[in-house]
Design an enzyme around this catalytic site. Structure first.
Site, short mmCIF file in Angstrom:
data_model
loop_
_atom_site.label_atom_id
_atom_site.label_comp_id
_atom_site.label_asym_id
_atom_site.label_seq_id
_atom_site.Cartn_x
_atom_site.Cartn_y
_atom_site.Cartn_z
N GLN A 11 40.54 37.08 93.91
CA GLN A 11 41.48 36.05 94.28
C GLN A 11 43.03 36.57 94.65
O GLN A 11 43.79 36.03 94.86
CB GLN A 11 41.69 35.03 92.88
CG GLN A 11 40.64 34.61 92.22
CD GLN A 11 40.25 33.33 93.03
OE1 GLN A 11 41.16 32.75 93.93
NE2 GLN A 11 39.13 32.64 92.81
N CYS A 33 31.85 24.58 85.17
CA CYS A 33 30.45 25.29 85.01
C CYS A 33 29.51 24.88 86.29
O CYS A 33 29.97 23.91 87.02
CB CYS A 33 29.63 24.64 83.86
SG CYS A 33 30.77 24.79 82.18
N1 PLP Z 1 35.49 36.63 90.37
C1 PLP Z 1 36.55 35.62 90.52
C2 PLP Z 1 38.05 35.82 90.10
C3 PLP Z 1 36.35 34.43 91.16
O1 PLP Z 1 37.31 33.35 91.31
C4 PLP Z 1 34.91 34.23 91.45
C5 PLP Z 1 34.50 32.92 92.13
O2 PLP Z 1 34.74 31.69 91.62
C6 PLP Z 1 33.95 35.28 91.25
C7 PLP Z 1 34.34 36.44 90.97
C8 PLP Z 1 32.57 35.00 91.87
O3 PLP Z 1 32.53 35.07 93.41
P1 PLP Z 1 31.17 34.59 93.98
O4 PLP Z 1 31.17 33.15 94.10
O5 PLP Z 1 31.33 35.47 95.29
O6 PLP Z 1 29.83 35.06 93.20
#
Ligand code: PLP
Length: 385
Positions: free
Chosen positions: A185, A332
């Site tokens: 993010q 979720c």
């Molecule tokens: N880490 C953070 C801070 C996220 O906001 C997200 C997505 O929601 C993820 C990891 C997971 O990302 P991905 O959808 O590429 O698996």
């Protein structure tokens, strides 16, 4: 406003696909060949994948050779979070994972560590990782079990609060540990530099940047100390992640990475201006609104708020009916609204929950105005009820 008109304010869930990312994606789909093939067709695809690697590396000041492409941030997290490492060819054990309480579930679940080998690092009521608590945890770490690994995200997906990763790194170094930073993010929203952060690994995701879903990366600082692979097979990605690469997704990811690197300060100061108007407008509409993290450093695009008496689930539906797509912060996969573990960690009454507005480069003042008009209606209906 007609019922069909929609306002998308959920960029932290996923950003709309950028036209440049779509063009790169579509163009790559028509290329014949496997990037691992030695013939001309294969080599053309290899060049495309390696160009994508350079673009993604440049975004976080890493060496292209240190970018491992994955199917997304969740896979990158499961690759890096493991007790089993190799220093060159020699096995090396990681004894325990210390992950901040506000990590995304992709991290909080602990990857390939057993439950007993994962401990949460608390955050302060301001939503910032508690450095004293981290210091104590690492002082008490059982070195005989292996090295400590620490996971702290750079910007929180629910609140946008920026974490003191540099200070975390200093503590981790003193205790001889490894630092994993989820920068999903943060990229495009603040400077992210693997060297300046002193992180061992960064986790990135394409779709939060306006690239296609289903692509991400694990970026390492070096190449000597690496996790035992999660996906084994044909040895692609130097053996760190087997399986034929997805050149179209990677070309789209690279286009999004280039766009994120383009004048970030100008883009983010415009977005910060929009958020200021949005938050001032909410405060003008009601004294009751609580904006989480407003007193600490946040990325410019995120506003996470609670309205006493308004459950996040009800609020989310109310805004959806108003034509506004926003989120309850944590959703979720079933689509149900879960309680916010981030608010719980901050000591806030999480039963109430919060609502998250997240903006992006395509957001406009008209979007903010439509949100504020809907916000006023939701607040007056709540008062009337
Ligand atoms: N880490 C953070 C801070 C996220 O906001 C997200 C997505 O929601 C993820 C990891 C997971 O990302 P991905 O959808 O590429 O698996």
């Amino acid at each position: 406003m007609t019922r069909t008109e929609r306002t998308y304010l959920d960029w932290n869930a996923t950003a709309p696909l950028l036209p440049a990312a779509r063009d790169a994606f579509v163009a790559a789909l028509d290329l014949v060949g496997n990037p691992s093939s030695v013939h001309g067709e294969g080599r053309a695809l290899r060049m495309l994948v390696e160009a994508a690697r350079r673009d993604v590396a440049a975004l976080v000041n890493a060496a292209p050779a240190h970018v491992i492409f994955t199917s997304g941030a969740t896979e990158a997290a499961n690759l890096v979070l493991t007790p089993n490492y190799r220093m060159g060819r020699t096995p090396l054990a990681i004894g325990h994972l210390y992950a901040s309480e506000i990590e995304h579930p992709a991290i909080r679940e602990g990857g390939r560590f057993s439950r007993e080998a994962v401990t949460s690092i608390p955050v302060t009521p301001a939503g910032v990782v508690d450095l004293d608590a981290l210091e104590t945890l690492l002082q008490n770490h059982d070195k005989a079990s292996g090295l400590p690994m620490v996971a702290v995200m750079l910007a929180n997906n629910e609140t946008g609060i920026v974490q003191p990763v540099k200070a975390v790194a200093e503590i981790v170094r003193r205790h001889g540990g490894l630092l994993v930073v989820d920068a999903v993010q943060a990229v495009g929203r603040m400077p992210v530099d693997i060297e300046a952060l002193d992180a061992d690994f960064l986790i990135l995701s394409s779709h939060k940047l306006g690239g296609p879903k289903g692509a991400g990366a694990l970026v390492s600082r070096g190449e000597v100390l690496m996790p035992v692979p999660l996906i084994r097979g044909g040895g692609q990605e130097k053996g760190h992640r087997s399986g034929t690469e997805n050149p179209a997704a990677l070309a789209g990811f690279a286009a999004a990475a280039r766009s994120a690197a383009d004048e970030p300060a100008v883009r983010n100061s415009r977005i910060a201006g929009l958020r200021d108007v949005l938050e001032k407008g909410m405060r003008a509409a009601t004294n009751d609104v609580i904006i989480h993290g407003a007193e600490v450093e946040r990325v410019a695009n995120t506003s996470f708020f609670s309205l006493p008496g308004l459950k996040s689930e009800t609020g989310q539906i109310a805004f959806d009916l108003e034509g506004i797509a926003l989120s309850a912060g944590s959703a979720c996969s079933s689509g149900k609204v879960g309680q916010s573990h981030v608010l719980t960690a901050m000591g806030f009454d999480a039963a109430l929950g919060g609502l998250r507005v997240s903006l992006g480069p395509g957001s406009t003042m008209a979007d903010v105005e439509r949100f504020l008009a809907a916000f006023s209606r939701v607040v007056s209906r709540r008062r009337a009820a």
